[in-house]
Motif scaffolding. Structure first.
Motif, short mmCIF file in Angstrom:
data_model
loop_
_atom_site.label_atom_id
_atom_site.label_comp_id
_atom_site.label_asym_id
_atom_site.label_seq_id
_atom_site.Cartn_x
_atom_site.Cartn_y
_atom_site.Cartn_z
N PRO A 269 40.02 3.94 35.74
CA PRO A 269 40.98 4.57 35.05
C PRO A 269 41.72 5.76 35.35
O PRO A 269 41.33 6.49 35.73
CB PRO A 269 40.32 4.86 33.48
CG PRO A 269 38.99 3.87 33.62
CD PRO A 269 38.89 3.89 34.97
N HIS A 270 43.20 5.88 35.22
CA HIS A 270 43.78 6.97 35.97
C HIS A 270 43.44 8.08 35.10
O HIS A 270 43.61 9.13 35.69
CB HIS A 270 45.41 6.53 35.55
CG HIS A 270 46.24 7.44 36.09
ND1 HIS A 270 46.19 7.78 37.54
CD2 HIS A 270 47.43 8.25 35.59
CE1 HIS A 270 47.29 8.37 37.71
NE2 HIS A 270 48.01 8.75 36.72
N LEU B 184 40.85 9.67 34.46
CA LEU B 184 39.87 10.15 34.80
C LEU B 184 40.24 11.39 36.06
O LEU B 184 39.96 12.09 36.00
CB LEU B 184 38.83 9.21 35.67
CG LEU B 184 37.89 8.51 34.77
CD1 LEU B 184 37.01 7.62 35.42
CD2 LEU B 184 37.15 9.25 33.76
N TYR B 185 41.27 10.80 36.65
CA TYR B 185 41.85 11.49 38.00
C TYR B 185 42.51 12.61 37.12
O TYR B 185 42.71 13.66 37.60
CB TYR B 185 42.76 10.73 38.74
CG TYR B 185 41.89 9.83 39.50
CD1 TYR B 185 41.03 10.38 40.65
CD2 TYR B 185 41.85 8.58 39.29
CE1 TYR B 185 40.52 9.35 41.40
CE2 TYR B 185 40.94 7.56 40.22
CZ TYR B 185 40.28 8.11 41.25
OH TYR B 185 39.63 7.31 41.97
N GLU B 186 43.33 12.33 36.05
CA GLU B 186 44.14 13.43 35.41
C GLU B 186 43.06 14.48 34.90
O GLU B 186 43.58 15.71 35.24
CB GLU B 186 44.99 12.76 34.36
CG GLU B 186 46.21 11.89 34.56
CD GLU B 186 46.81 11.05 33.45
OE1 GLU B 186 46.27 10.89 32.55
OE2 GLU B 186 47.73 10.39 33.91
N GLY C 241 40.02 19.01 43.67
CA GLY C 241 40.99 18.51 44.75
C GLY C 241 40.55 17.19 45.02
O GLY C 241 39.84 16.61 44.47
N ARG C 242 41.39 16.78 46.03
CA ARG C 242 41.25 15.33 46.65
C ARG C 242 39.90 14.85 46.87
O ARG C 242 39.29 13.72 46.37
CB ARG C 242 42.14 14.84 47.56
CG ARG C 242 42.06 13.49 48.06
CD ARG C 242 42.95 13.22 49.17
NE ARG C 242 44.42 13.47 48.83
CZ ARG C 242 45.37 13.09 47.99
NH1 ARG C 242 44.55 11.86 47.35
NH2 ARG C 242 45.99 13.32 47.80
#
Lengths: 311, 296
Positions: free
Chosen positions: A197-198, A200-202, A210-211
């Motif tokens: 799910p997107h 989570l990154y948001e 960070g990445r």
């Protein structure tokens, strides 16, 4: 031509349950599974039993197998070549896994992103999937040819004899196998990474991760079951790597690439010692199935099952 | 808790290739993975370029020039040589093996998966488990007994000898894909059909068959590739030129052509053409077919 063969072959082994009486109950009868089960049982399960029996016989490929007691097994225990082949198989398995997994994971996660050039690039590096193992082995045999190959036209690489040097030839095989299968595992990782799910990154970005932090705390844990699936496939694959090596090196130079499946094939179909080859086959069967079970169990067998059901 | 969210997402996306989800993910480019992808691209492209360009060379050109320089005088002569050899026979054999294998696998796994998805009986579930064990079994381990069985059944050196074991060993994955797809069909649809008086077979034909089309496609693609690329079973179970399939034919070319490497490269290129055409037509089916049944 093709059509006529089709018609004669398809129905003969196990007819589809066309003639089954129409049940009055709503659920299909278990008999709907029977043809598939019978077919699979005859050509895949029965041989598994048969190979155990054959490992206790003496058979040269003609006539009938003659019982020979545990002779093959005693020989196998004492056989230094078999031990070497097995150790080589394990080395091959570990190195293949260690090479393919990071590459496939990183490219897969990268390819799961959504930019135009990625679509083009990813369809390009999936091209090896279209080539058969035989084609790939022949292609690479030619690319790595010590006289006229591509590597001879390149600086640095031209000093190696990839297929002739006994120290590096096994890694050459690892490379060719990886070239063939990394795209497949990349696809697995790409598909799985797209399911994350997107949001989570948001959330992680808002928290200031960070990445690389995101990769290790979100992506990698959520790809855990894909890593398991992919690893199991690689492990079983290592035990079945056979055609690549047969075509690329024939097991040589010497015995430096003669891994266990190839040793079994050569013992049986070139040496006509099918009884002894069967003992090696049983060993392969037990080790292959055992290893994949071990990996799935240690790393969460239940969870993977439920994922499979969710597919 | 996130892990439990995954399967549900997977369930809806499984039969269809992943569709676009979300807009842009991250702004900053992922340098490490992007760089690795480019390196990989070169490693894939160079051998393929060599394959095609080499197949267009004359033998003199091949022996005298740098293999990475484009052929000075491209020729199709190698393709003609290959086509005048056994290639058409091998191609036809491979097509027959592939089509027959797909027919058997689809024909047997569709009703089987229907029973597994709709019948919870012990016999059915045990049978399913048995077939799933097949996922972890290396086909090599079975090759000697299969050879014995095929010779005893007097099928040695026939195409059927290749077709039957190939189909059997392709079955576990195919069944897994079919079952997963049929389980996604809502129970109400089955019930509605049953209320209309349809028996199980009518349900299979009028409800399951149309709804399972994506799964059937996936299974067909996957099975086709397995059969098309099969090497071990043809190697051990056939012998004569009449029953030789493409993969063995290629291997044979290597010995037969000796130093005619451009000829060999042309044969390899030709062997890829049918799959490549399929790929161009149905890329998404092919890619989903390749990874079908293998988790999230």
């Amino acid at each position: 031509m093709a059509g006529t063969t089709l018609v004669t072959t398809a129905p003969s082994p196990a007819p589809t349950p066309r003639g089954r009486p129409r049940g009055t109950r709503e659920r299909p009868s278990g008999w709907y599974l029977a043809p598939a089960l019978a077919f699979f049982g005859f050509f895949a399960v029965l041989p598994m039993g048969l190979v155990v029996y054959l490992s206790f016989t003496d058979w040269n490929g003609f006539g009938f197998p003659q019982p020979s007691g545990a002779a093959n097994w005693e020989r196998l225990v004492a056989d230094g070549e078999a031990r070497d082949a097995l150790l080589l198989t394990l080395l091959f398995m570990v190195v293949t896994w260690a090479v393919q997994t990071p590459i496939a994971l990183l490219i897969g996660v990268w390819a799961a992103g959504r930019q135009r050039n990625r679509a083009v690039l990813s369809s390009l590096f999936f091209l090896p999937l279209l080539l058969s193992t035989a084609a790939i082995a022949l292609l690479w045999a030619s690319v790595l040819d010590p006289n006229f190959g591509v590597t001879q036209a390149l600086p640095f690489l031209d000093r190696f004899n990839f297929l002739g040097d006994t120290d590096i030839v096994i890694y050459t095989v690892v490379w060719v196998v990886s070239w063939q299968y990394v795209p497949f595992h990349t696809l697995l990782y790409q598909g799985a990474a797209r399911q994350i799910p997107h949001s989570l990154y948001e959330a992680a970005t808002i928290d200031g991760a960070g990445r690389y932090r995101q990769f290790f705390t979100i992506t990698l844990p959520l790809l855990k079951y894909t890593v398991i699936t992919s690893s199991v496939l690689m492990i079983v694959g290592s035990f079945t790597t056979f055609d690549t090596i047969l075509i690329l090196t024939g097991g040589g130079p010497g015995t430096t690439t003669r891994i266990a499946p190839l040793y079994m094939y050569i013992t049986g179909f070139s040496g006509f010692e099918f009884g002894y080859a069967s003992a090696i086959a049983v060993l392969l069967l037990v080790l292959g199935a055992g290893l994949s079970l071990f990996v799935t169990r240690v790393t969460g067998f239940r969870a993977m099952q439920s994922q499979q059901e969710g597919l | 808790m996130t892990a439990t969210a995954l399967p549900t997402r997977g369930a809806s996306a499984a039969p269809v290739p992943p569709r676009p989800r979300g807009r842009r993910r991250r702004e900053r480019p992922n340098l490490l993975a992007g760089l690795l992808s480019l390196v990989w691209l070169v490693l894939v492209a160079v051998p393929l370029y060599y394959l095609v360009s080499g197949s267009l060379r004359t033998r003199q050109d091949y022996l005298s020039t740098n293999p990475l320089v484009p052929p000075s005088d491209p020729t199709l002569e190698n393709y003609r040589t290959v086509f005048e050899g056994g290639f058409p026979t091998y191609l036809l054999n491979t097509v027959v093996v592939t089509l027959a294998t797909v027919a058997i696998v689809v024909g047997l796994t569709l009703p089987g998966a229907y029973a597994i998805a709709r019948n919870g009986g012990r016999f059915v579930q045990r049978g399913f488990s048995l077939l799933l064990v097949g996922l972890a079994i290396p086909a090599q381990a079975a090759i000697i007994p299969v050879y014995l069985m095929i010779t005893q059944m007097r099928m040695y050196d026939t195409l059927l000898a290749v077709i039957l074991p190939t189909a059997a060993f392709a079955m576990p994955v195919a069944l897994l894909v079919m079952v997963n797809s049929l389980r996604d069909i809502p129970g109400e649809l089955y019930e509605a059909q049953t209320l209309d008086g349809a028996g199980p077979f009518a349900v299979l034909r009028h409800l399951v068959l149309p709804l399972a089309k994506p799964a059937i496609t996936t299974v067909s693609v996957f099975t086709s590739l397995t059969a098309w690329n099969g090497f071990l079973f043809p190697l051990v179970l056939t012998q004569s030129e009449d029953t030789r399939v493409l993969t063995l034919g290629l291997w044979d070319f290597q010995g037969q052509f000796g130093t005619n490497v451009p000829g060999l490269l042309a044969a390899v290129t030709l062997s890829v053409v049918p799959i490549f055409v399929l790929y161009l037509i149905g890329r998404r089916y092919l890619l989903s077919g390749l990874t079908a049944g293998f988790g999230k």
